[in-house]
Design a protein around this motif. Structure first.
Motif, PDB file in Angstrom:
ATOM      1  N   UNK A 190       0.844  -1.200   0.000  1.00 35.14           N
ATOM      2  CA  UNK A 190       0.000   0.000   0.000  1.00 35.14           C
ATOM      3  C   UNK A 190       0.875   1.245   0.000  1.00 35.14           C
ATOM      4  N   UNK A 191       1.382   1.585  -1.190  1.00 30.11           N
ATOM      5  CA  UNK A 191       2.269   2.749  -1.283  1.00 30.11           C
ATOM      6  C   UNK A 191       1.754   3.786  -2.279  1.00 30.11           C
ATOM      7  N   UNK A 192       0.526   3.578  -2.800  1.00 28.88           N
ATOM      8  CA  UNK A 192      -0.077   4.508  -3.766  1.00 28.88           C
ATOM      9  C   UNK A 192       0.743   4.553  -5.054  1.00 28.88           C
ATOM     10  N   UNK A 193       0.517   5.546  -5.882  1.00 33.23           N
ATOM     11  CA  UNK A 193       1.299   5.696  -7.102  1.00 33.23           C
ATOM     12  C   UNK A 193       1.119   4.574  -8.096  1.00 33.23           C
ATOM     13  N   UNK A 194      -0.098   4.039  -8.221  1.00 34.90           N
ATOM     14  CA  UNK A 194      -0.371   2.901  -9.075  1.00 34.90           C
ATOM     15  C   UNK A 194      -0.743   1.680  -8.265  1.00 34.90           C
ATOM     16  N   UNK A 195      -0.602   1.784  -6.955  1.00 32.59           N
ATOM     17  CA  UNK A 195      -0.924   0.689  -6.039  1.00 32.59           C
ATOM     18  C   UNK A 195      -1.937   1.186  -5.015  1.00 32.59           C
ATOM     19  N   UNK A 196      -2.435   0.291  -4.185  1.00 24.21           N
ATOM     20  CA  UNK A 196      -3.434   0.698  -3.209  1.00 24.21           C
ATOM     21  C   UNK A 196      -2.915   1.803  -2.297  1.00 24.21           C
ATOM     22  N   UNK A 197      -3.810   2.701  -1.928  1.00 18.61           N
ATOM     23  CA  UNK A 197      -3.496   3.685  -0.891  1.00 18.61           C
ATOM     24  C   UNK A 197      -3.628   3.011   0.469  1.00 18.61           C
ATOM     25  N   UNK A 198      -2.842   3.441   1.458  1.00 20.11           N
ATOM     26  CA  UNK A 198      -2.863   2.806   2.769  1.00 20.11           C
ATOM     27  C   UNK A 198      -4.045   3.270   3.612  1.00 20.11           C
ATOM     28  N   UNK A 199      -5.182   2.629   3.386  1.00 21.95           N
ATOM     29  CA  UNK A 199      -6.337   2.943   4.232  1.00 21.95           C
ATOM     30  C   UNK A 199      -7.136   1.676   4.503  1.00 21.95           C
ATOM     31  N   UNK A 238     -10.205   0.877   4.108  1.00 21.59           N
ATOM     32  CA  UNK A 238     -11.163   0.417   3.112  1.00 21.59           C
ATOM     33  C   UNK A 238     -10.481  -0.467   2.072  1.00 21.59           C
ATOM     34  N   UNK A 239      -9.318  -0.044   1.592  1.00 18.06           N
ATOM     35  CA  UNK A 239      -8.583  -0.864   0.628  1.00 18.06           C
ATOM     36  C   UNK A 239      -8.131  -2.172   1.253  1.00 18.06           C
ATOM     37  N   UNK A 293      -0.084   1.158   9.478  1.00 11.14           N
ATOM     38  CA  UNK A 293      -0.523  -0.029   8.738  1.00 11.14           C
ATOM     39  C   UNK A 293      -0.048  -1.287   9.456  1.00 11.14           C
ATOM     40  N   UNK A 294       1.189  -1.275   9.967  1.00  7.92           N
ATOM     41  CA  UNK A 294       1.685  -2.436  10.697  1.00  7.92           C
ATOM     42  C   UNK A 294       0.900  -2.677  11.980  1.00  7.92           C
ATOM     43  N   UNK A 295       0.486  -1.610  12.655  1.00  2.12           N
ATOM     44  CA  UNK A 295      -0.307  -1.779  13.876  1.00  2.12           C
ATOM     45  C   UNK A 295      -1.658  -2.423  13.567  1.00  2.12           C
TER      46      UNK A 295
END
Length: 352
Positions: free
Chosen positions: A222-231, A233-234, A260-262
């Motif tokens: 989840x790093x955005x920029x063409x990949x999932x955003x870190x939230x 819902x995703x 995200x790790x938590x």
């Protein structure tokens, strides 16, 4: 994945596997000289330090003596051999990009040719895992970063910034399927890097066609920029598709890594940290070494009441060295529904 009553209780969760990413091919030594290893001995010692801090999977890249990311397989062989000798229970996971850092100032941050990437199946000694990307996608690692995240680093150079901003992951179906076959034939586990639900679904179809017959071990990136955003819902949408027999590590970048790790630790998933992903403390007042990031996750996991996996436990959870003999066994062991019966199979049962 099914989250039943009690799933948040640590006694109902696997021990936590922490993946360490300490080699940071996107940075140069001057970006964090206190923590970026350069000599081969430093790189081996970094693996030892990460293992002793609590990480049991090592995401491995290699640097040349000049500090640049190495693209020489002989260097990978040397580092793998050194790590294996010093921490034999650590799971060695080679980054399948083979160090995508630009070779020269201003050049594009490109992944290597298909043939060269396939040669990861020929590494000797062989790693436990090689990361495998599925489906060609944009990989703009800077999209959700704040300017302060890379201020004062090599990434702030306009040419370098543009090289990483424009980076693309090449992973068409022909390459991905052939790569997985070669890794499996060599006894190396494919560690799938999923950027969103569609890359996961592609691998599920590969399994249903018999292209891949092994444990489903994966990262949600989840790093955005063409990949999932870190939230959430995703993440929740992704988790709905993941079968219960799979092993999932959550991954993000910069100050999104810890939150995200938590989430992952609380839910019984597994985690990744290191300076490849993040340089900073949460208040961004200081840089934070990979070992310090690992120690932080160990401390927090134990606050949750969840113990950290030993090297032996990590190997068992990842099912290192395990492959299956049929499509049906692969689906069952990973927790997928079986393929449809005769007359209902559709195009999924066409020869791969």
């Amino acid at each position: 994945m099914n989250f039943l009553d009690g799933h948040l209780y640590p006694e109902n969760q696997q021990p936590l596997i922490i993946t360490a990413a300490p080699y940071a091919p996107g940075w140069i030594p001057s970006d964090f000289p206190e923590d970026i290893p350069v000599t081969m001995e430093e790189q081996i010692q970094k693996a030892v330090d990460c293992y002793e801090a609590g990480a049991t999977v090592l995401h491995l890249h290699v640097r040349e003596a000049n500090g640049k990311g190495s693209k020489r397989l002989s260097m990978f062989n040397e580092l793998i051999a050194g790590v294996r000798a010093r921490v034999p229970e650590m799971v060695i996971q080679v980054g399948g990009s083979i160090s995508f850092a630009p070779e020269d100032d201003g050049s594009a941050a490109k992944w290597l040719s298909d043939d060269t990437r396939h040669m990861l199946a020929e590494l000797d000694p062989k790693p436990d895992q090689v990361t495998v990307t599925v489906n060609t996608t944009q990989m703009n690692v800077l999209e959700h970063m704040d300017v302060a995240d890379y201020a004062g680093t090599s990434m702030a150079d306009p040419q370098t910034y543009n090289a990483y901003r424009e980076m693309v992951v090449p992973s068409g179906p022909g390459w991905a399927e052939e790569h997985v076959r070669r890794l499996s034939a060599a006894g190396i586990q494919s560690a799938f890097q999923f950027y969103n639900i569609n890359s996961f679904e592609t691998v599920e179809r590969m399994i249903r066609r018999g292209v891949y017959m092994g444990p489903l071990v994966m990262n949600w990136v989840a790093i955005s920029g063409g990949m999932d955003a870190p939230n959430i819902y995703n993440l929740a949408n992704f988790l709905r598709a993941v079968p219960d027999g799979a092993m999932l590590t959550v991954e993000s970048s910069m100050r999104n890594v810890l939150p995200i790790n938590m989430m992952g630790m609380a839910m019984g998933l597994h985690v990744r940290c290191g300076i490849e992903d993040n340089l900073w403390t949460q208040d961004r007042k200081a840089k934070m070494s990979t070992v310090k990031q690992i120690e932080q996750l160990v401390r927090l996991s134990r606050e949750f009441g969840r113990e950290v996996a030993t090297g032996k436990e990590a190997r068992q959870i990842c099912k290192i060295g395990v492959f299956y003999d049929s499509i049906e066994e692969t689906l069952a062991q990973n927790g997928f529904a079986p393929n449809a019966g005769p007359g209902l199979q559709g195009y999924l049962r066409k020869a791969a």
